[in-house]
Design a protein around this motif. Structure first.
Motif, PDB file in Angstrom:
ATOM      1  N   LEU A  40      -2.162   8.363  20.485  1.00 43.73           N
ATOM      2  CA  LEU A  40      -0.928   8.886  19.588  1.00 43.73           C
ATOM      3  C   LEU A  40      -1.011   7.545  18.778  1.00 43.73           C
ATOM      4  CD1 LEU A  40       0.983  10.842  19.497  1.00 43.73           C
ATOM      5  CD2 LEU A  40       2.369   9.178  20.958  1.00 43.73           C
ATOM      6  N   GLN A  41      -0.950   6.103  18.629  1.00 44.69           N
ATOM      7  CA  GLN A  41      -0.509   5.078  17.948  1.00 44.69           C
ATOM      8  C   GLN A  41      -1.621   5.285  16.907  1.00 44.69           C
ATOM      9  OE1 GLN A  41      -1.151   1.557  19.669  1.00 44.69           O
ATOM     10  NE2 GLN A  41      -1.131   0.178  18.025  1.00 44.69           N
ATOM     11  N   LEU A  42      -2.830   5.540  17.069  1.00 46.54           N
ATOM     12  CA  LEU A  42      -3.997   5.514  16.385  1.00 46.54           C
ATOM     13  C   LEU A  42      -3.031   7.234  14.788  1.00 46.54           C
ATOM     14  CD1 LEU A  42      -6.924   4.969  14.629  1.00 46.54           C
ATOM     15  CD2 LEU A  42      -8.054   5.891  16.273  1.00 46.54           C
ATOM     16  N   VAL A  43      -3.428   8.598  15.684  1.00 41.47           N
ATOM     17  CA  VAL A  43      -3.072   9.133  15.008  1.00 41.47           C
ATOM     18  C   VAL A  43      -1.731   9.382  14.134  1.00 41.47           C
ATOM     19  CG1 VAL A  43      -2.373  11.810  15.208  1.00 41.47           C
ATOM     20  CG2 VAL A  43      -3.855  11.078  16.505  1.00 41.47           C
ATOM     21  N   ASP A  44      -1.380   8.253  14.145  1.00 37.38           N
ATOM     22  CA  ASP A  44       0.329   7.876  13.547  1.00 37.38           C
ATOM     23  C   ASP A  44       0.262   7.656  12.745  1.00 37.38           C
ATOM     24  OD1 ASP A  44       2.036   9.071  15.575  1.00 37.38           O
ATOM     25  OD2 ASP A  44       2.742   7.601  16.374  1.00 37.38           O
ATOM     26  N   ARG A  77      -4.258  19.538   9.299  1.00 43.08           N
ATOM     27  CA  ARG A  77      -4.701  18.971   8.250  1.00 43.08           C
ATOM     28  C   ARG A  77      -6.532  17.944   8.205  1.00 43.08           C
ATOM     29  NH1 ARG A  77       0.195  18.085   6.527  1.00 43.08           N
ATOM     30  NH2 ARG A  77      -0.093  15.716   6.925  1.00 43.08           N
ATOM     31  N   ILE A  78      -6.303  17.397   9.787  1.00 45.15           N
ATOM     32  CA  ILE A  78      -7.566  17.279  10.212  1.00 45.15           C
ATOM     33  C   ILE A  78      -8.516  17.424  11.247  1.00 45.15           C
ATOM     34  CG2 ILE A  78      -7.735  14.950  12.439  1.00 45.15           C
ATOM     35  CD1 ILE A  78      -5.790  13.698  11.957  1.00 45.15           C
ATOM     36  N   ASN A  79      -7.694  19.094  11.481  1.00 40.27           N
ATOM     37  CA  ASN A  79      -8.762  19.634  12.463  1.00 40.27           C
ATOM     38  C   ASN A  79      -9.424  20.744  10.709  1.00 40.27           C
ATOM     39  OD1 ASN A  79      -7.860  18.904  14.362  1.00 40.27           O
ATOM     40  ND2 ASN A  79      -6.489  20.287  14.987  1.00 40.27           N
ATOM     41  N   SER A  80      -8.931  20.623   9.627  1.00 39.89           N
ATOM     42  CA  SER A  80      -9.224  21.817   8.605  1.00 39.89           C
ATOM     43  C   SER A  80     -10.295  20.717   7.990  1.00 39.89           C
ATOM     44  CB  SER A  80      -8.575  21.836   7.513  1.00 39.89           C
ATOM     45  OG  SER A  80      -8.505  21.827   6.547  1.00 39.89           O
ATOM     46  N   PHE A  81      -9.795  19.007   7.678  1.00 42.84           N
ATOM     47  CA  PHE A  81     -11.417  18.388   6.952  1.00 42.84           C
ATOM     48  C   PHE A  81     -11.936  18.345   8.052  1.00 42.84           C
ATOM     49  CE2 PHE A  81     -13.179  14.192   6.553  1.00 42.84           C
ATOM     50  CZ  PHE A  81     -12.898  13.913   5.277  1.00 42.84           C
ATOM     51  N   LEU A 104     -15.096   9.877  14.664  1.00 41.81           N
ATOM     52  CA  LEU A 104     -14.102  11.539  13.367  1.00 41.81           C
ATOM     53  C   LEU A 104     -12.770  11.207  12.811  1.00 41.81           C
ATOM     54  CD1 LEU A 104     -16.759  14.035  15.533  1.00 41.81           C
ATOM     55  CD2 LEU A 104     -17.238  13.369  12.947  1.00 41.81           C
ATOM     56  N   LEU A 105     -12.185  11.275  13.746  1.00 42.70           N
ATOM     57  CA  LEU A 105     -10.507  11.116  13.730  1.00 42.70           C
ATOM     58  C   LEU A 105     -10.651  10.438  12.532  1.00 42.70           C
ATOM     59  CD1 LEU A 105      -8.013  12.266  14.546  1.00 42.70           C
ATOM     60  CD2 LEU A 105      -7.895  10.247  15.912  1.00 42.70           C
ATOM     61  N   LEU A 106     -10.626   8.881  12.592  1.00 40.81           N
ATOM     62  CA  LEU A 106     -10.974   8.318  11.128  1.00 40.81           C
ATOM     63  C   LEU A 106     -11.076   8.324  10.564  1.00 40.81           C
ATOM     64  CD1 LEU A 106     -11.864   4.535  13.237  1.00 40.81           C
ATOM     65  CD2 LEU A 106      -9.764   5.266  13.299  1.00 40.81           C
ATOM     66  N   PHE A 159       0.259  -1.552  -0.033  1.00 41.00           N
ATOM     67  CA  PHE A 159       0.132   0.310   0.227  1.00 41.00           C
ATOM     68  C   PHE A 159       0.543   1.340  -0.037  1.00 41.00           C
ATOM     69  CE2 PHE A 159      -2.497  -3.748   2.289  1.00 41.00           C
ATOM     70  CZ  PHE A 159      -3.384  -3.366   1.374  1.00 41.00           C
ATOM     71  N   GLY A 160       1.938   1.087   0.686  1.00 39.67           N
ATOM     72  CA  GLY A 160       3.288   2.497   0.220  1.00 39.67           C
ATOM     73  C   GLY A 160       2.523   2.636   1.302  1.00 39.67           C
ATOM     74  N   GLN A 161       2.188   4.040   1.071  1.00 37.82           N
ATOM     75  CA  GLN A 161       2.769   4.754   2.537  1.00 37.82           C
ATOM     76  C   GLN A 161       0.557   4.962   3.019  1.00 37.82           C
ATOM     77  OE1 GLN A 161       2.912   9.571   1.755  1.00 37.82           O
ATOM     78  NE2 GLN A 161       5.286   8.992   0.328  1.00 37.82           N
ATOM     79  N   LYS A 162      -0.195   4.190   2.319  1.00 38.04           N
ATOM     80  CA  LYS A 162      -1.347   4.016   2.777  1.00 38.04           C
ATOM     81  C   LYS A 162      -1.635   3.254   3.820  1.00 38.04           C
ATOM     82  CE  LYS A 162      -1.520   7.857  -1.157  1.00 38.04           C
ATOM     83  NZ  LYS A 162      -2.514   8.410  -2.921  1.00 38.04           N
ATOM     84  N   ILE A 163      -1.400   2.868   4.068  1.00 38.89           N
ATOM     85  CA  ILE A 163      -1.439   1.339   4.655  1.00 38.89           C
ATOM     86  C   ILE A 163      -3.319   1.187   5.364  1.00 38.89           C
ATOM     87  CG2 ILE A 163      -1.636  -0.378   6.848  1.00 38.89           C
ATOM     88  CD1 ILE A 163       1.903   1.009   6.806  1.00 38.89           C
ATOM     89  N   PRO A 164      -4.302   0.221   5.344  1.00 41.45           N
ATOM     90  CA  PRO A 164      -5.020   0.871   5.687  1.00 41.45           C
ATOM     91  C   PRO A 164      -5.903   0.761   6.885  1.00 41.45           C
ATOM     92  CG  PRO A 164      -4.812  -1.348   3.923  1.00 41.45           C
ATOM     93  CD  PRO A 164      -3.910  -0.414   4.883  1.00 41.45           C
ATOM     94  N   ILE A 165      -6.689   1.321   7.439  1.00 44.56           N
ATOM     95  CA  ILE A 165      -6.901   1.670   9.063  1.00 44.56           C
ATOM     96  C   ILE A 165      -8.071   0.343   9.046  1.00 44.56           C
ATOM     97  CG2 ILE A 165      -7.700   3.144  10.576  1.00 44.56           C
ATOM     98  CD1 ILE A 165      -6.585   5.213   8.629  1.00 44.56           C
ATOM     99  N   ILE A 166      -7.183  -0.380  10.388  1.00 47.89           N
ATOM    100  CA  ILE A 166      -8.624  -2.046  10.525  1.00 47.89           C
ATOM    101  C   ILE A 166      -8.876  -1.556  11.629  1.00 47.89           C
ATOM    102  CG2 ILE A 166      -8.781  -4.133  10.079  1.00 47.89           C
ATOM    103  CD1 ILE A 166      -7.207  -4.324   7.951  1.00 47.89           C
ATOM    104  N   ILE A 167     -10.033  -1.046  12.278  1.00 47.40           N
ATOM    105  CA  ILE A 167     -10.746  -0.834  13.646  1.00 47.40           C
ATOM    106  C   ILE A 167     -11.903  -2.002  14.371  1.00 47.40           C
ATOM    107  CG2 ILE A 167     -11.259   0.941  15.434  1.00 47.40           C
ATOM    108  CD1 ILE A 167      -8.767   1.095  14.002  1.00 47.40           C
TER     109      ILE A 167
END
Length: 705
Positions: free
Chosen positions: A220-224, A467-471, A596-598, A196-204
């Motif tokens: 912090l881990q999730l944000v990272d 960027r997250i805050n703006s989105f 919302l963060l996700l 996936f390069g820089q875009k690893i899937p987010i799985i929760i």
């Protein structure tokens, strides 16, 4: 036409936006479709329909133009996708095969039908760690696959606008994943997430939102994880620099230990050089050489005398033995009895004459030996007298030099060899001194690079959070605090100080400074006891303990310089126009904030298992649905849910209806909400199904029934 209607002022723009705007090219044949342009825009309309055999599907699309109607150029998919998953084996998911839609996919069904199992085996295949309840998830994977079971994911990575690459990731239960390039159908040596390069899937997974919201480290881990590759690369760079700092410390300690021998070597060398100078001053070397030569010659003289005297005694013994043996022979010869015994008598006379002559020679030889032996003994006494004078001269010099014990000419040679060895060792230590200077300078540079890298991690987080805050447009507010999460840092500092008798209260005082790290503390310590007292408000005795603990054994100081607190993330949720901290929120509000963060990272595959737990329908309707619709065409989403608002109002492109039969997961239906059987499944098995369709009808038109 749309612009003309708006310009009249008679119709509200929101109403007009809800009306489907279509463009036709007035084709005369199939080939003419889309060939005409209005300016640079093709005169063509794309409509998203799931049920191609149902006219109501077209009506549904036209009543929801925001997500189902596109005019002009077709938008190519420019983000990574999981095209499908397949499970083989005897487990609960055995023989399950799913082809996913590029946009919103929802897994629905009662409890225990396999929704969570599908998500967990996908995570297992990609080898992405869970945030919580690992034992439960591991048991679920084992139940889903069982021994020998295999899960495969078909993945498409978008390399650029016109280029994609397909991979298959396979993982047999209990084994590591393997990655196959589908162009060559050969295994490639990369990890699953590298695809996936820089875009690893987010799985929760299920209940993980709850665990994340209650653990600052997991936040912090999730944000990272959301930030992705840029932070990962800098984290790896930071780790490399820390490793280099640790190696550098070992090198410095080794060189310092070696150089600690220098003073002892210098003292030995000075003593040896002093002894050599005494040898040279008194000419002792030459005298010792003469003395040893005398000793060697004396041994030769003694041996010579012993040989002569021994030979003389041997000769006397021969003469004495001769007469004792020849006399009996003469007597026997004289007593002959034969007629010619006269010959025997003549032989007897000859032997008698021999004895007499030898006796005369014996006397002469004895006299000669006595004379010569006496002369030799006199010469030996002359030798002893002369040697005594030399020995007395050497002993006198030894007394003046304060030397006791035996000396030999080899002593000077041995001292000379020792001097050379010591000089060689000192020359090597000089090289070590140069190396040490280099290592110390390198350490200064490394420390500077480490601090820059550590701050760069913060900067990447800070900019990403902006960027997250703006989105999220004010729904959520994130703040990054530099090196503010000090829990693990304190624990590490305590381990470093174990045995020092430095109190926990002292450690608390040291750690109370803002943005402090191990390098900051080490610099204060190196500045001395007074600086420690001033900086941290410590007593004199406690400051001395801290100072002596680190300065008496530099390895501890070097270890301290590798300790850094983590950044902390403050999350505030906008509740009725007021921002509230995460730890002050209810369970449902916490889950809202994390969810919302996700949603904030638009170009990453998002896989969620029942995110609606602890959430109320108001939030799902007012926020989640809007975000889901906003993200269409920007990312792939796979969501297992019990809440009908997500597939219905979110307009899920693919709804998979799951059931469990004979201890196996099975897909009993699939399609979009424009498929009537799917509508019935949603209403019958999902929480709030009827209500979701009612709200959709109010918003998009009363088509679904």
């Amino acid at each position: 036409m749309r612009h003309r209607l708006i310009s009249t002022g008679g119709i509200n723009e929101d109403v007009i936006n809800r009306i489907a705007h279509v463009e036709f090219s007035d084709p005369k044949s199939i080939e003419d479709i889309g060939t005409k342009y209005r300016g640079e825009i093709p005169r063509v309309t794309y409509i998203k329909i799931g049920a191609l055999d149902d006219i109501d599907a077209l009506r549904i699309a036209l009543h929801d133009p925001e997500v189902r109607v596109r005019v002009g150029e077709f938008e190519e998919i420019e983000y990574n996708q999981i095209l499908g998953v397949e499970v083989l084996g005897s487990g609960f998911l055995g023989n399950t095969k799913i082809e996913f839609h590029p946009e919103l996919n929802t897994l629905i069904g009662g409890r225990g039908v396999g929704k969570s199992a599908i998500i967990e085996v996908m995570r297992y295949c990609l080898d992405i760690p869970a945030y919580a309840e690992r034992e439960y998830r591991e048991s679920l994977i084992e139940y889903s696959l069982k021994s020998g079971g295999k899960v495969s994911l078909h993945i498409r990575r978008v390399l650029d606008k016109d280029k994609v690459k397909d991979y298959r990731v396979e993982r047999i239960f209990g084994k590591k994943p393997i990655v196959i390039d589908l162009d060559s159908n050969e295994e490639v040596g990369i990890s699953a997430i590298d695809i996936f390069g820089q875009k690893i899937p987010i799985i929760i997974g299920q209940r993980e939102i709850y665990h994340i919201s209650n653990d600052p480290q997991k936040v912090l881990q999730l944000v990272d994880e959301i930030i992705g590759e840029s932070l990962k690369n800098e984290s790896e760079n930071f780790r490399r620099l820390i490793d280099a700092l640790e190696r550098n410390a070992k090198e410095i300690i080794y060189l310092e230990e070696k150089l600690s021998e220098k003073e002892e070597l210098i003292q030995k060398l000075n003593k040896i050089e002093s002894d050599i100078k005494l040898f040279e001053k008194y000419g002792l070397a030459e005298k010792l050489k003469e003395a040893i030569a005398l000793c060697e010659d004396e041994e030769t003289l003694k041996k010579s005398i012993e040989v002569v005297e021994g030979y003389y005694e041997s000769l006397l013994s021969v003469f004495n033995d001769m007469e004792s043996k020849l006399r009996p022979v003469i007597n026997e010869l004289k007593n002959g009895k034969s007629s010619i015994k006269g010959i025997l008598e003549k032989v007897s006379d000859e032997i008698q004459e021999l004895i007499e002559n030898l006796t005369k020679y014996k006397e002469n030889i004895d006299k000669l030996f006595q004379e010569k032996i006496e002369t030799v003994r006199n010469l030996k006494r002359e030798w002893d007298n002369k040697k005594k004078l030399i020995d007395e001269d050497i002993n006198k010099i030894k007394q003046e030099m304060g030397i006791s014990g035996d000396l030999s000419p080899d002593k000077l040679e041995e001292l000379t060899r020792q001097k050379k060895r010591l000089n060689d060792q000192l020359d090597e230590l000089k090289k070590f001194e140069e190396k040490l200077k280099g290592k110390i300078n390198k350490r200064k540079n490394l420390i500077s690079e480490v601090r820059k890298s550590r701050h760069q991690l913060f900067e990447i987080r800070r900019k990403s959070v902006e960027r997250i805050n703006s989105f999220l447009q004010g729904k959520l507010r994130l703040t990054v605090n530099y090196q503010a999460e000090k829990g693990e840092f304190k624990d590490s500092l305590k381990k470093t100080l174990k045995g020092s008798r430095v109190s926990d209260d002292t450690i608390e005082k040291i750690c109370s400074k803002d943005s402090i790290d191990g390098i900051d503390i080490s610099q204060v310590i190196e500045n001395g006891i007074d600086e420690i007292k001033k900086e941290y408000g410590l007593t004199d005795s406690m400051a001395r303990r801290v100072y002596s603990w680190f300065m008496e054994e530099k390895s501890r100081l070097y270890k301290l310089q590798t300790l850094f607190p983590e950044d902390s993330i403050d999350i505030e949720l906008n509740v009725d126009g007021e921002y509230r901290q995460l730890d002050k929120l209810s369970a449902g509000q916490k889950a809202t904030a994390i969810l919302l963060l996700l949603f904030a990272q638009e170009d990453r595959i998002l896989i969620l298992d029942q995110p609606e737990e602890d959430l109320d329908n108001r939030f799902i309707y007012d926020d989640i649905v809007k975000i889901l619709r906003k993200m269409k065409g920007k990312r792939q989403m796979i969501i297992a849910t019990h809440n009908a608002n997500i597939p219905v109002l979110g307009d899920s492109e693919l709804i998979l209806v799951l059931d469990a039969k004979e201890d196996k997961c099975c897909i009993i239906d699939e399609g979009s909400i424009d498929k009537k059987t799917i509508q019935q499944h949603v209403k019958s098995i999902m929480e709030g199904g009827e209500e979701a369709f009612r709200m959709r009808a109010e918003k998009y038109g009363d088509i679904l029934s």
